[in-house]
Design a protein around this motif. Structure first.
Motif, PDB file in Angstrom:
ATOM      1  N   LEU A  56      -4.626   2.636   5.275  1.00 12.47           N
ATOM      2  CA  LEU A  56      -4.055   2.179   6.541  1.00 12.47           C
ATOM      3  C   LEU A  56      -2.924   1.180   6.300  1.00 12.47           C
ATOM      4  O   LEU A  56      -1.905   1.202   7.008  1.00 12.47           O
ATOM      5  N   LEU A  57      -3.098   0.312   5.309  1.00 11.25           N
ATOM      6  CA  LEU A  57      -2.013  -0.613   4.970  1.00 11.25           C
ATOM      7  C   LEU A  57      -0.764   0.149   4.548  1.00 11.25           C
ATOM      8  O   LEU A  57       0.367  -0.228   4.908  1.00 11.25           O
ATOM      9  N   TYR A  58      -0.945   1.223   3.807  1.00  7.31           N
ATOM     10  CA  TYR A  58       0.201   2.027   3.349  1.00  7.31           C
ATOM     11  C   TYR A  58       0.818   2.826   4.497  1.00  7.31           C
ATOM     12  O   TYR A  58       2.028   2.732   4.760  1.00  7.31           O
ATOM     13  N   LEU A  59       0.000   3.592   5.201  1.00  8.29           N
ATOM     14  CA  LEU A  59       0.517   4.475   6.247  1.00  8.29           C
ATOM     15  C   LEU A  59       1.166   3.691   7.389  1.00  8.29           C
ATOM     16  O   LEU A  59       2.217   4.080   7.908  1.00  8.29           O
ATOM     17  N   ASN A  60       0.534   2.576   7.776  1.00  7.84           N
ATOM     18  CA  ASN A  60       1.023   1.836   8.942  1.00  7.84           C
ATOM     19  C   ASN A  60       2.045   0.756   8.618  1.00  7.84           C
ATOM     20  O   ASN A  60       2.494   0.037   9.515  1.00  7.84           O
ATOM     21  N   ASN A  61       2.418   0.639   7.342  1.00 10.42           N
ATOM     22  CA  ASN A  61       3.509  -0.270   6.971  1.00 10.42           C
ATOM     23  C   ASN A  61       4.704   0.454   6.365  1.00 10.42           C
ATOM     24  O   ASN A  61       5.803  -0.115   6.321  1.00 10.42           O
ATOM     25  N   ARG A  62       4.484   1.703   5.922  1.00 12.61           N
ATOM     26  CA  ARG A  62       5.549   2.409   5.220  1.00 12.61           C
ATOM     27  C   ARG A  62       5.965   3.719   5.886  1.00 12.61           C
ATOM     28  O   ARG A  62       7.138   4.089   5.820  1.00 12.61           O
ATOM     29  N   ILE A  63       5.021   4.410   6.513  1.00 11.55           N
ATOM     30  CA  ILE A  63       5.302   5.782   6.952  1.00 11.55           C
ATOM     31  C   ILE A  63       5.703   5.863   8.415  1.00 11.55           C
ATOM     32  O   ILE A  63       6.673   6.538   8.764  1.00 11.55           O
ATOM     33  N   ILE A  64       4.976   5.188   9.295  1.00 14.97           N
ATOM     34  CA  ILE A  64       5.262   5.329  10.721  1.00 14.97           C
ATOM     35  C   ILE A  64       6.549   4.575  11.097  1.00 14.97           C
ATOM     36  O   ILE A  64       7.067   3.784  10.324  1.00 14.97           O
ATOM     37  N   ALA A  65       7.023   4.828  12.313  1.00 13.81           N
ATOM     38  CA  ALA A  65       8.253   4.195  12.790  1.00 13.81           C
ATOM     39  C   ALA A  65       8.126   2.673  12.739  1.00 13.81           C
ATOM     40  O   ALA A  65       7.046   2.113  12.964  1.00 13.81           O
ATOM     41  N   LYS A  66       9.236   1.991  12.458  1.00 13.30           N
ATOM     42  CA  LYS A  66       9.211   0.539  12.286  1.00 13.30           C
ATOM     43  C   LYS A  66       8.668  -0.188  13.509  1.00 13.30           C
ATOM     44  O   LYS A  66       7.980  -1.210  13.382  1.00 13.30           O
ATOM     45  N   THR A  67       8.947   0.332  14.688  1.00 16.60           N
ATOM     46  CA  THR A  67       8.495  -0.345  15.914  1.00 16.60           C
ATOM     47  C   THR A  67       6.984  -0.274  16.093  1.00 16.60           C
ATOM     48  O   THR A  67       6.414  -1.029  16.889  1.00 16.60           O
ATOM     49  N   GLN A  68       6.322   0.644  15.365  1.00 13.95           N
ATOM     50  CA  GLN A  68       4.881   0.833  15.517  1.00 13.95           C
ATOM     51  C   GLN A  68       4.086   0.250  14.346  1.00 13.95           C
ATOM     52  O   GLN A  68       2.865   0.359  14.326  1.00 13.95           O
ATOM     53  N   ARG A  69       4.758  -0.353  13.400  1.00 16.14           N
ATOM     54  CA  ARG A  69       4.065  -0.805  12.189  1.00 16.14           C
ATOM     55  C   ARG A  69       3.196  -2.027  12.455  1.00 16.14           C
ATOM     56  O   ARG A  69       3.338  -2.696  13.475  1.00 16.14           O
ATOM     57  N   PHE A  70       2.293  -2.298  11.511  1.00 15.18           N
ATOM     58  CA  PHE A  70       1.395  -3.451  11.608  1.00 15.18           C
ATOM     59  C   PHE A  70       2.184  -4.751  11.735  1.00 15.18           C
ATOM     60  O   PHE A  70       3.230  -4.932  11.091  1.00 15.18           O
ATOM     61  N   GLY A  71       1.647  -5.671  12.518  1.00 17.43           N
ATOM     62  CA  GLY A  71       2.159  -7.029  12.547  1.00 17.43           C
ATOM     63  C   GLY A  71       1.394  -7.894  11.558  1.00 17.43           C
ATOM     64  O   GLY A  71       0.540  -7.408  10.802  1.00 17.43           O
ATOM     65  N   ILE A  72       1.677  -9.189  11.567  1.00 20.94           N
ATOM     66  CA  ILE A  72       1.055 -10.105  10.604  1.00 20.94           C
ATOM     67  C   ILE A  72      -0.460 -10.149  10.781  1.00 20.94           C
ATOM     68  O   ILE A  72      -1.221 -10.062   9.814  1.00 20.94           O
ATOM     69  N   ALA A  73      -0.928 -10.261  12.035  1.00 26.97           N
ATOM     70  CA  ALA A  73      -2.366 -10.371  12.287  1.00 26.97           C
ATOM     71  C   ALA A  73      -3.109  -9.126  11.809  1.00 26.97           C
ATOM     72  O   ALA A  73      -4.171  -9.225  11.169  1.00 26.97           O
ATOM     73  N   SER A  74      -2.553  -7.950  12.091  1.00 26.67           N
ATOM     74  CA  SER A  74      -3.201  -6.703  11.670  1.00 26.67           C
ATOM     75  C   SER A  74      -3.265  -6.607  10.158  1.00 26.67           C
ATOM     76  O   SER A  74      -4.292  -6.226   9.584  1.00 26.67           O
TER      77      SER A  74
END
Length: 403
Positions: free
Chosen positions: A364-382
């Protein structure tokens, strides 16, 4: 007003909460409550928080990309990943299926001893199959809401009737020598809150609900906040009940029966039946959720391997893949009710399963910080919460392998 509108629309979170709250979670909370009172309530809250973060990450990925996490693994990770997960899924389903049958049989037998534990176990498994095969998702979701309400109300009713004056809740915020000496118990409570493999089912229940795009992500967050708030409150309630009504010498599923007997003696015979009804609702809702949701995982793996198949193939309850895995969940594990758990099978399950939760956090750290669109990526808290999940479950994994 907007919040109340969202609350009327939610549902998959109740399903994932009811599925994740199985016998193992109840036993872990009860054993810790009997040994430590309310001292590790914080562990329940922390466990619910990181499971919320993991599930929000799963929802974020699927609603942003249109792909399930399993499809994301297939597209963006080495091919062996889904093969590893498939092996683990078969082992997990076999052992967890047997455990859920045994827990349902025990709870039903305690309420209605006219049938044996094994007979009740088999009947519950077959009933779950019928409900899954012939019930629409809306009926399934409504049934899960009723079951989670039943188990929540029964625990809270018993808790409200007990004198809790002897429990010092202020100790919850201090980690003393007693907590240090029960470190394994603390980790078991954190890891047990809210399920493991069943987290992955949330994506399919979102699809059943019609949540398809990133516009549904705020609704999914509300859904999950409600779900894990209920999960945490239920875990805390069970822990406090055990602190007053569970003998510290009883372990395993029998501690729940011992708690019911003590509530019957302390309060009234009615409370024994009420608490057992709540236990039954907890374990049967877990079985029903596993029977309905986990076959989607098998169907999705096969669909992901065949790129020509549409996403709808992964959520077709009439497909041979879904129905064959449902049969695998409901029937072969019955053998373990008679034979017990072979040591080699338990060891293989431990080795393959130890890495699942840290692996899920890492992907999840990889997919949601590298693959999905930048506007949908994890924030600091996540990112912080998922990293904490990686650390906690990584430690649990090493512990399970070397202890």
């Amino acid at each position: 007003m907007e919040l109340f509108k969202k609350l009327r629309l939610i549902g998959p979170g109740f399903v994932v909460a009811a599925t994740g709250l199985g016998a193992g979670d109840l036993v872990a909370a009860a054993v810790s409550g009997a040994s430590l009172g309310g001292q590790i309530i914080w562990a329940v809250v922390f466990g619910a928080l990181i499971k919320f973060a993991l599930n929000e990450g799963l929802a974020r990925w699927q609603l942003s990309t249109g792909d399930s996490v399993l499809q994301g693994w297939q597209a963006h990770l080495p091919r062996w990943v889904n093969a590893y997960f498939l092996i683990y899924l078969f082992l997990w389903a076999f052992l967890v299926g047997a455990a859920l049958m045994a827990a349902c049989g025990l709870a039903a037998n305690a309420l209605l001893p006219q049938l044996s534990i094994t007979s009740w176990a088999v009947l519950h498994s077959l009933l779950a199959v019928l409900l899954v095969l012939f019930g629409r998702y809306s009926v399934f979701e409504s049934a899960m809401k009723v079951l989670i309400l039943l188990m929540f109300v029964t625990v809270m009713a018993a808790l409200a009737s007990l004198d809790l004056s002897g429990i010092n809740l202020r100790q919850t915020f201090f980690i003393d020598d007693a907590v240090h000496s029960h470190g394994n118990m603390v980790l078991a409570v954190i890891g047990g809150v809210g399920g493991s493999v069943t987290l992955l089912c949330y994506g399919y229940w979102m699809r059943e609900k019609g949540w398809q795009t990133s516009t549904a992500l705020p609704l999914a967050r509300v859904d999950l906040i409600v779900a894990y708030t209920i999960t945490a409150l239920f875990g805390i309630g069970t822990m406090l009940l055990a602190a007053k009504a569970a003998p510290a010498t009883v372990q395993g599923n029998q501690i729940l029966i011992a708690m019911a007997d003590e509530l019957g003696r302390t309060l009234s015979p009615m409370f024994r039946e009420v608490f057992l009804l709540g236990v039954w609702a907890a374990v049967f809702s877990s079985m029903l959720g596993v029977w309905q949701g986990v076959p989607y995982l098998f169907a999705d793996i096969l669909a992901a391997r065949n790129k020509a198949e549409s996403h709808s193939a992964a959520t077709d309850k009439k497909s041979w893949a879904y129905r064959s895995f449902l049969g695998y969940l409901a029937l072969p594990p019955m053998l373990l009710l008679l034979l017990g758990k072979p040591v080699w099978l338990v060891m293989l399950y431990a080795v393959t399963g130890a890495f699942f939760m840290p692996f899920l956090a890492l992907t999840l750290l990889y997919l949601n910080n590298r693959i999905i669109a930048k506007t949908q990526r994890f924030g600091i808290a996540s990112n912080i919460l998922i990293a904490l999940a990686l650390i906690v479950f990584g430690f649990l994994s090493l512990q399970s392998l070397f202890n």
